[in-house]
Enzyme design. Sequence first.
Site, PDB file in Angstrom:
ATOM      1  N   THR A  56      32.545  54.751  11.651  1.00 16.71           N
ATOM      2  CA  THR A  56      32.659  55.721  10.566  1.00 16.71           C
ATOM      3  C   THR A  56      33.560  56.886  10.954  1.00 16.71           C
ATOM      4  O   THR A  56      34.202  57.498  10.098  1.00 16.71           O
ATOM      5  CB  THR A  56      31.262  56.230  10.162  1.00 16.71           C
ATOM      6  OG1 THR A  56      30.403  55.108   9.938  1.00 16.71           O
ATOM      7  CG2 THR A  56      31.311  57.066   8.901  1.00 16.71           C
ATOM      8  N   TYR A 145      26.156  48.301  20.853  1.00 18.32           N
ATOM      9  CA  TYR A 145      26.508  48.288  19.426  1.00 18.32           C
ATOM     10  C   TYR A 145      26.981  46.888  19.069  1.00 18.32           C
ATOM     11  O   TYR A 145      28.077  46.474  19.429  1.00 18.32           O
ATOM     12  CB  TYR A 145      27.590  49.334  19.177  1.00 18.32           C
ATOM     13  CG  TYR A 145      28.091  49.486  17.759  1.00 18.32           C
ATOM     14  CD1 TYR A 145      27.450  48.907  16.661  1.00 18.32           C
ATOM     15  CD2 TYR A 145      29.227  50.252  17.510  1.00 18.32           C
ATOM     16  CE1 TYR A 145      27.927  49.076  15.372  1.00 18.32           C
ATOM     17  CE2 TYR A 145      29.714  50.435  16.219  1.00 18.32           C
ATOM     18  CZ  TYR A 145      29.067  49.847  15.158  1.00 18.32           C
ATOM     19  OH  TYR A 145      29.552  50.019  13.883  1.00 18.32           O
ATOM     20  N   LYS A 173      22.269  49.418  18.578  1.00 15.21           N
ATOM     21  CA  LYS A 173      22.530  49.535  17.142  1.00 15.21           C
ATOM     22  C   LYS A 173      22.754  48.127  16.625  1.00 15.21           C
ATOM     23  O   LYS A 173      23.737  47.472  16.973  1.00 15.21           O
ATOM     24  CB  LYS A 173      23.750  50.414  16.879  1.00 15.21           C
ATOM     25  CG  LYS A 173      24.136  50.511  15.403  1.00 15.21           C
ATOM     26  CD  LYS A 173      25.386  51.363  15.208  1.00 15.21           C
ATOM     27  CE  LYS A 173      25.821  51.370  13.743  1.00 15.21           C
ATOM     28  NZ  LYS A 173      27.069  52.161  13.535  1.00 15.21           N
ATOM     29  N   VAL A 215      21.226  54.312  12.575  1.00 11.38           N
ATOM     30  CA  VAL A 215      22.521  54.973  12.719  1.00 11.38           C
ATOM     31  C   VAL A 215      23.147  54.889  11.339  1.00 11.38           C
ATOM     32  O   VAL A 215      23.556  53.822  10.896  1.00 11.38           O
ATOM     33  CB  VAL A 215      23.401  54.311  13.791  1.00 11.38           C
ATOM     34  CG1 VAL A 215      24.738  55.049  13.902  1.00 11.38           C
ATOM     35  CG2 VAL A 215      22.689  54.309  15.141  1.00 11.38           C
TER      36      VAL A 215
END
Length: 300
Positions: A56, A145, A173, A215
Amino acid sequence: MITDKTECNNPLFGRILTAMVTPFTENGDVDYELAIKLSNYLFENGSDGIVLCGTTGESPTLSWAEQHELFIAVKGSLDASCKVIVGTGSNCTSEAVEATKKAYDSGADGALVVVPYYNKPPQEGLYKHFSSIAKSAKDLPLMLYNIPGRTGCNLLPDTVKKLMDFSNILSIKAASGRIEEVTELRAICGSELSVYSGDDSLLLPMLSVGAVGVVSVASHLVGLQLKEMIYSFQSGKVSNALAIHEKLQPLFKALFMTTNPIPIKAALELSGWDVGNPRSPLSPLTNDMKKQLSFILKSL
């Protein structure tokens, strides 16, 4: 820094971590002053921590120097109780190692390390990659992640279990889009691993099978509502949690109507935050999509 895995029942990073956008000026430079204002706003409105320089945050189009300066600006402005996690992942192991070392030296509360993208290493390669990072990171807590839709490579639970031999690998995540991923991780890795949903729309379902938090992209806009949903679920008020989940679904869907972070940047603009357009090769949200998004924001 805390690395005792017994503390994972009370997640080290908190429950709601906002994957923060990187604001840009009209000229396309990083707007550090606005990043400071936005991060403090997020902390005051539901976020337990801030994740910088992730997907992001447009890490692929930020230089390492920009990423470091952004971290220094944001970390230095926030209350110490707000965790700041910085993305240090790369598909080049030596780059990821150096970036993670720098995060440690600069005082980060944790590092988000993405599965290597494009070169699609096998599981043994993934193990060696993350092992190298963990060894170099001293006691800096790491969040793995897993986002195979972007990386083209899936980090398997058995590999995560092996990586938990490193005391600073504390969390993951989970952004495969599969609720089963949480179940599989819990079955193989146990409760010592804190699993965070990587999808706002799957937060409540993932909480029901053992995730500890999210998240989040949507927390830029509805952080307090997400916090209420989590704590409602935890306190047994499942019907209230479900009502919030259902109310926010149109927003969750809209924020991924096209590639993230294009919609959230437009949503922030519509909400009074002039965070600028994404850097190329991403493009601004189309006018038609912006109208759809505006309608949904007004319904919140």
